[in-house]
Design a protein around this motif. Sequence first.
Motif, PDB file in Angstrom:
ATOM      1  N   TYR A 253       0.837  -1.201   0.000  1.00 49.73           N
ATOM      2  CA  TYR A 253       0.000   0.000   0.000  1.00 49.73           C
ATOM      3  C   TYR A 253       0.876   1.256   0.000  1.00 49.73           C
TER       4      TYR A 253
ATOM      5  N   ASN B 161      -1.007   4.252  -1.340  1.00 52.60           N
ATOM      6  CA  ASN B 161      -2.386   4.439  -0.890  1.00 52.60           C
ATOM      7  C   ASN B 161      -2.587   5.876  -0.405  1.00 52.60           C
TER       8      ASN B 161
ATOM      9  N   LYS C 106      -9.397   0.958   6.170  1.00 55.39           N
ATOM     10  CA  LYS C 106      -9.928   1.063   4.801  1.00 55.39           C
ATOM     11  C   LYS C 106      -9.300   0.020   3.891  1.00 55.39           C
ATOM     12  N   LEU C 107      -8.027  -0.291   4.098  1.00 52.61           N
ATOM     13  CA  LEU C 107      -7.413  -1.363   3.326  1.00 52.61           C
ATOM     14  C   LEU C 107      -8.115  -2.694   3.589  1.00 52.61           C
TER      15      LEU C 107
ATOM     16  N   GLU D  64     -11.224  -3.092   4.801  1.00 58.11           N
ATOM     17  CA  GLU D  64     -12.608  -3.037   4.311  1.00 58.11           C
ATOM     18  C   GLU D  64     -12.672  -3.210   2.797  1.00 58.11           C
ATOM     19  N   SER D  65     -11.636  -2.837   2.084  1.00 57.76           N
ATOM     20  CA  SER D  65     -11.647  -2.997   0.627  1.00 57.76           C
ATOM     21  C   SER D  65     -11.619  -4.472   0.217  1.00 57.76           C
ATOM     22  N   LYS D  66     -11.272  -5.343   1.159  1.00 64.18           N
ATOM     23  CA  LYS D  66     -11.180  -6.788   0.857  1.00 64.18           C
ATOM     24  C   LYS D  66     -12.350  -7.584   1.459  1.00 64.18           C
TER      25      LYS D  66
END
Length: 319
Positions: A166, A169, A313-314, A316-318
Amino acid sequence: MNSSKIGVLLANLGTPDEPTTPAVKRYLKQFLSDPRVIDLPRWKWLPILNFIVLPKRSPKVAHAYQSIWTENGSPLLAISRQQQSIIQKYFDVKGKNIVVELGMSYGNPSMQSAVDNLIAQGVEKIIVLPLYPQYSSSTTASVFDAFAKALTAHKKVVPFEFIHSYHDNPLYIQALANSIELADDELLLFSFHGIPKRYETEGDFYASHCRETAKLVAEKLGLTEKQWFLSFQSRFGDEEWLQPYTDETLANFPSQNVKKVAVICAGFSADCLETLEEIAEENRENFENAGGESYRYIPALNANADHIQALVKLIESKI
């Protein structure tokens, strides 16, 4: 909302259990035996490790750990536990059926224990987040290896997502920028952990990821090319590593009329031996002994709210 339970595995390098020579020796033996870290032929490297490196290096590293050890133990472990706890509370408050575990590639809590705990709690998916913004075969890939090995103990291998990197990011870049406040005459030095130069030529993404991170943060801060610099620290052995080297850079700065520096280790998600002892203490001395006037270490993002938000957020993106 989908009611299936999801496991999150936060992964980092690891730390000795105690700041003693025997504990450090056990930790270094596991760490430096990993072919991802030292990729020399085993027949050649292991005798060197066991009969030269460990006896010589373990007492020195133990002494360095003693200088940074806290009442909560190793800073890396204490901060990682704090990150785990805050992220778990975030998902609990959101009412999400998510359990967060911490696993280290070397030492404790082990990757095996983290995977075992997640499987025992009945997770139906695992999201693995190596806390290395910049991918390297010596760090991120070692997490993947340890995770895959831990899965071999289980017949039930659930689906998983592995976050590769990331380094660019936007939330991570913003969190770094938020942590930096420069005086008008300070130069910002980005010091990243080094790897052998050969790894880059063999395809490792690491060096390019580090350069991209530094460039994006500098742009976010509105810095000119003369206001920041990038270097690599913590080289080991006789092989050429990524350059320029941090220790040489800081020792040379005063002769180049750079008398005030602020150093940030943007590749470390938590403060540890390499930041608190090597950068905040040892390299400060290098700079000041060479005639430097002002030296500031900018702490790692640790459990800063904006850092936690970027990690959340990383994850939650998965989901």
